[in-house]
Write a protein that holds these residues in place. Structure first.
Motif, PDB file in Angstrom:
ATOM      1  N   GLY A 120     -30.436   8.090  14.466  1.00 14.93           N
ATOM      2  CA  GLY A 120     -29.552   9.231  14.355  1.00 14.93           C
ATOM      3  C   GLY A 120     -28.755   9.235  13.067  1.00 14.93           C
ATOM      4  O   GLY A 120     -27.786   9.952  12.932  1.00 14.93           O
ATOM      5  N   GLY A 121     -29.147   8.436  12.089  1.00 15.21           N
ATOM      6  CA  GLY A 121     -28.418   8.387  10.822  1.00 15.21           C
ATOM      7  C   GLY A 121     -27.274   7.397  10.899  1.00 15.21           C
ATOM      8  O   GLY A 121     -27.094   6.689  11.865  1.00 15.21           O
ATOM      9  N   GLY A 122     -26.501   7.363   9.880  1.00 20.73           N
ATOM     10  CA  GLY A 122     -25.368   6.457   9.823  1.00 20.73           C
ATOM     11  C   GLY A 122     -24.228   7.151   9.130  1.00 20.73           C
ATOM     12  O   GLY A 122     -24.152   8.377   9.117  1.00 20.73           O
ATOM     13  N   GLU A 123     -23.338   6.358   8.561  1.00 23.30           N
ATOM     14  CA  GLU A 123     -22.245   6.940   7.810  1.00 23.30           C
ATOM     15  C   GLU A 123     -21.843   6.025   6.670  1.00 23.30           C
ATOM     16  O   GLU A 123     -22.035   4.817   6.727  1.00 23.30           O
ATOM     17  CB  GLU A 123     -21.042   7.243   8.706  1.00 23.30           C
ATOM     18  N   ASP A 124     -21.337   6.637   5.623  1.00 23.11           N
ATOM     19  CA  ASP A 124     -20.704   5.921   4.525  1.00 23.11           C
ATOM     20  C   ASP A 124     -19.210   6.129   4.682  1.00 23.11           C
ATOM     21  O   ASP A 124     -18.759   7.243   4.938  1.00 23.11           O
ATOM     22  CB  ASP A 124     -21.156   6.467   3.165  1.00 23.11           C
ATOM     23  N   VAL A 125     -18.453   5.058   4.550  1.00 23.25           N
ATOM     24  CA  VAL A 125     -17.005   5.129   4.699  1.00 23.25           C
ATOM     25  C   VAL A 125     -16.371   4.666   3.390  1.00 23.25           C
ATOM     26  O   VAL A 125     -16.716   3.606   2.871  1.00 23.25           O
ATOM     27  CB  VAL A 125     -16.513   4.242   5.859  1.00 23.25           C
ATOM     28  N   THR A 126     -15.456   5.471   2.862  1.00 21.64           N
ATOM     29  CA  THR A 126     -14.736   5.116   1.643  1.00 21.64           C
ATOM     30  C   THR A 126     -13.250   5.006   1.969  1.00 21.64           C
ATOM     31  O   THR A 126     -12.674   5.920   2.564  1.00 21.64           O
ATOM     32  CB  THR A 126     -14.945   6.170   0.543  1.00 21.64           C
ATOM     33  N   VAL A 127     -12.671   3.867   1.595  1.00 22.90           N
ATOM     34  CA  VAL A 127     -11.229   3.659   1.721  1.00 22.90           C
ATOM     35  C   VAL A 127     -10.651   3.690   0.317  1.00 22.90           C
ATOM     36  O   VAL A 127     -11.129   2.995  -0.575  1.00 22.90           O
ATOM     37  CB  VAL A 127     -10.905   2.316   2.409  1.00 22.90           C
ATOM     38  N   ARG A 128      -9.635   4.537   0.128  1.00 26.65           N
ATOM     39  CA  ARG A 128      -8.920   4.617  -1.149  1.00 26.65           C
ATOM     40  C   ARG A 128      -7.485   4.209  -0.918  1.00 26.65           C
ATOM     41  O   ARG A 128      -6.849   4.694   0.019  1.00 26.65           O
ATOM     42  CB  ARG A 128      -8.939   6.050  -1.688  1.00 26.65           C
ATOM     43  N   MET A 129      -7.003   3.291  -1.771  1.00 26.71           N
ATOM     44  CA  MET A 129      -5.614   2.839  -1.670  1.00 26.71           C
ATOM     45  C   MET A 129      -4.961   2.892  -3.033  1.00 26.71           C
ATOM     46  O   MET A 129      -5.597   2.595  -4.038  1.00 26.71           O
ATOM     47  CB  MET A 129      -5.546   1.376  -1.226  1.00 26.71           C
ATOM     48  N   PRO A 184       4.667  -3.014   7.685  1.00 31.92           N
ATOM     49  CA  PRO A 184       3.211  -3.080   7.847  1.00 31.92           C
ATOM     50  C   PRO A 184       2.410  -2.720   6.604  1.00 31.92           C
ATOM     51  O   PRO A 184       1.202  -2.927   6.570  1.00 31.92           O
ATOM     52  CB  PRO A 184       2.940  -2.086   8.980  1.00 31.92           C
ATOM     53  N   GLN A 185       3.036  -2.181   5.572  1.00 35.50           N
ATOM     54  CA  GLN A 185       2.298  -1.771   4.376  1.00 35.50           C
ATOM     55  C   GLN A 185       2.311  -2.821   3.273  1.00 35.50           C
ATOM     56  O   GLN A 185       1.701  -2.620   2.230  1.00 35.50           O
ATOM     57  CB  GLN A 185       2.848  -0.444   3.848  1.00 35.50           C
ATOM     58  N   SER A 186       3.025  -3.933   3.468  1.00 37.69           N
ATOM     59  CA  SER A 186       3.097  -4.993   2.458  1.00 37.69           C
ATOM     60  C   SER A 186       2.281  -6.197   2.906  1.00 37.69           C
ATOM     61  O   SER A 186       2.309  -6.578   4.077  1.00 37.69           O
ATOM     62  CB  SER A 186       4.554  -5.406   2.214  1.00 37.69           C
ATOM     63  N   TYR A 187       1.561  -6.791   1.950  1.00 38.71           N
ATOM     64  CA  TYR A 187       0.639  -7.888   2.249  1.00 38.71           C
ATOM     65  C   TYR A 187       0.848  -9.046   1.286  1.00 38.71           C
ATOM     66  O   TYR A 187       0.967  -8.825   0.080  1.00 38.71           O
ATOM     67  CB  TYR A 187      -0.819  -7.410   2.115  1.00 38.71           C
ATOM     68  N   ASP A 188       0.848 -10.258   1.810  1.00 37.64           N
ATOM     69  CA  ASP A 188       0.843 -11.452   0.984  1.00 37.64           C
ATOM     70  C   ASP A 188      -0.580 -11.645   0.472  1.00 37.64           C
ATOM     71  O   ASP A 188      -1.522 -11.804   1.263  1.00 37.64           O
ATOM     72  CB  ASP A 188       1.290 -12.666   1.808  1.00 37.64           C
ATOM     73  N   ALA A 189      -0.762 -11.608  -0.833  1.00 39.56           N
ATOM     74  CA  ALA A 189      -2.111 -11.621  -1.419  1.00 39.56           C
ATOM     75  C   ALA A 189      -2.891 -12.885  -1.072  1.00 39.56           C
ATOM     76  O   ALA A 189      -4.075 -12.819  -0.747  1.00 39.56           O
ATOM     77  CB  ALA A 189      -2.021 -11.452  -2.932  1.00 39.56           C
ATOM     78  N   ARG A 190      -2.252 -14.041  -1.126  1.00 37.94           N
ATOM     79  CA  ARG A 190      -2.949 -15.297  -0.820  1.00 37.94           C
ATOM     80  C   ARG A 190      -3.434 -15.301   0.628  1.00 37.94           C
ATOM     81  O   ARG A 190      -4.567 -15.688   0.917  1.00 37.94           O
ATOM     82  CB  ARG A 190      -2.005 -16.483  -1.085  1.00 37.94           C
ATOM     83  N   SER A 191      -2.598 -14.837   1.559  1.00 36.88           N
ATOM     84  CA  SER A 191      -2.996 -14.795   2.969  1.00 36.88           C
ATOM     85  C   SER A 191      -4.171 -13.845   3.195  1.00 36.88           C
ATOM     86  O   SER A 191      -5.080 -14.147   3.969  1.00 36.88           O
ATOM     87  CB  SER A 191      -1.814 -14.358   3.836  1.00 36.88           C
ATOM     88  N   VAL A 192      -4.144 -12.702   2.533  1.00 38.03           N
ATOM     89  CA  VAL A 192      -5.237 -11.738   2.668  1.00 38.03           C
ATOM     90  C   VAL A 192      -6.544 -12.375   2.218  1.00 38.03           C
ATOM     91  O   VAL A 192      -7.559 -12.302   2.930  1.00 38.03           O
ATOM     92  CB  VAL A 192      -4.942 -10.435   1.876  1.00 38.03           C
ATOM     93  N   VAL A 214       0.865  -1.182   0.000  1.00 35.89           N
ATOM     94  CA  VAL A 214       0.000   0.000   0.000  1.00 35.89           C
ATOM     95  C   VAL A 214       0.903   1.234   0.000  1.00 35.89           C
ATOM     96  O   VAL A 214       1.623   1.496   0.956  1.00 35.89           O
ATOM     97  CB  VAL A 214      -0.944   0.006   1.220  1.00 35.89           C
ATOM     98  N   VAL A 215       0.865   1.958  -1.107  1.00 37.22           N
ATOM     99  CA  VAL A 215       1.692   3.152  -1.286  1.00 37.22           C
ATOM    100  C   VAL A 215       1.046   4.352  -0.603  1.00 37.22           C
ATOM    101  O   VAL A 215       1.713   5.181   0.019  1.00 37.22           O
ATOM    102  CB  VAL A 215       1.922   3.426  -2.790  1.00 37.22           C
ATOM    103  N   SER A 216      -0.279   4.453  -0.712  1.00 41.03           N
ATOM    104  CA  SER A 216      -1.017   5.517  -0.019  1.00 41.03           C
ATOM    105  C   SER A 216      -2.392   4.984   0.355  1.00 41.03           C
ATOM    106  O   SER A 216      -2.940   4.102  -0.311  1.00 41.03           O
ATOM    107  CB  SER A 216      -1.136   6.767  -0.893  1.00 41.03           C
ATOM    108  N   ARG A 217      -2.934   5.546   1.434  1.00 40.21           N
ATOM    109  CA  ARG A 217      -4.243   5.107   1.939  1.00 40.21           C
ATOM    110  C   ARG A 217      -4.973   6.317   2.491  1.00 40.21           C
ATOM    111  O   ARG A 217      -4.393   7.145   3.176  1.00 40.21           O
ATOM    112  CB  ARG A 217      -4.037   4.066   3.030  1.00 40.21           C
ATOM    113  N   ASP A 218      -6.280   6.382   2.180  1.00 44.42           N
ATOM    114  CA  ASP A 218      -7.108   7.490   2.636  1.00 44.42           C
ATOM    115  C   ASP A 218      -8.447   6.922   3.075  1.00 44.42           C
ATOM    116  O   ASP A 218      -8.985   6.010   2.431  1.00 44.42           O
ATOM    117  CB  ASP A 218      -7.293   8.498   1.493  1.00 44.42           C
ATOM    118  N   LEU A 219      -8.996   7.429   4.172  1.00 43.20           N
ATOM    119  CA  LEU A 219     -10.298   7.002   4.659  1.00 43.20           C
ATOM    120  C   LEU A 219     -11.185   8.239   4.772  1.00 43.20           C
ATOM    121  O   LEU A 219     -10.784   9.237   5.372  1.00 43.20           O
ATOM    122  CB  LEU A 219     -10.149   6.321   6.030  1.00 43.20           C
ATOM    123  N   ASP A 220     -12.359   8.181   4.162  1.00 45.16           N
ATOM    124  CA  ASP A 220     -13.293   9.308   4.150  1.00 45.16           C
ATOM    125  C   ASP A 220     -14.609   8.854   4.777  1.00 45.16           C
ATOM    126  O   ASP A 220     -15.195   7.865   4.345  1.00 45.16           O
ATOM    127  CB  ASP A 220     -13.509   9.763   2.701  1.00 45.16           C
TER     128      ASP A 220
END
Length: 154
Positions: A118-127, A140-148, A79-85
């Motif tokens: 009271g409403g809810g929320e929408d969460v968007t993760v961008r990677m 911590p930013q590298s992941y083994d694809a098969r394990s994921v 993961v080079v960059s990550r953003d949560l909205d």
């Protein structure tokens, strides 16, 4: 009274369908919930996942990144960059008035919306991810694809 029960039942079904539609892992395909991805260059992608909770959005984005990695014959992704909205949904009260006329009858209706949760929320993760072959780098930013995929598939 019969019409009221029918309308209440239909609204319940629609509400449950809307709640269920935001939680299942899927492509967005015109919906606001689910994943989208875009190839930036060879071995590099942008992945986005929108859901009703941060955990579902985060897991959905990681799962999609792992699928892309294996599909393209790579073994890990970083993961080079990550953003949560987070965006609040609902929560406001409203009043609606409507009317209709037909042959010999006229009707007027008033509706009041008072959200109980009271409403809810929408969460968007961008990677933005970079794909790699061979041994996964440490960190911590590298992941083994098969394990994921093994861990996040329902």
């Amino acid at each position: 009274m019969k019409h009221f029960r029918l309308v209440a039942s239909a609204l319940t079904v629609l509400f449950l369908a809307a709640c269920a539609s935001s939680g299942a892992y899927k492509a967005a395909d015109g919906s606001k919930y689910g994943y989208t991805d875009q190839r930036v260059e060879t071995g590099r992608y942008r992945v986005t996942y929108t859901a009703r909770s941060a955990e579902v959005a985060e897991n959905g984005a990681l799962r999609r990144a792992a699928e892309i990695t294996l599909r393209d014959n790579y073994s890990y992704f970083t993961v080079v960059s990550r953003d949560l909205d987070r965006r609040r949904t609902g929560g406001g009260s409203s009043v609606g008035i409507g009317g209709s006329t037909g042959s010999r009858r006229t009707g007027v209706g008033v509706g009041i919306n008072v959200p109980l949760g009271g409403g809810g929320e929408d969460v968007t993760v961008r990677m933005e991810i970079s794909l790699g072959k061979g041994d996964k780098p440490q960190g911590p930013q590298s992941y083994d694809a098969r394990s994921v995929l093994d861990n996040l598939r329902g």
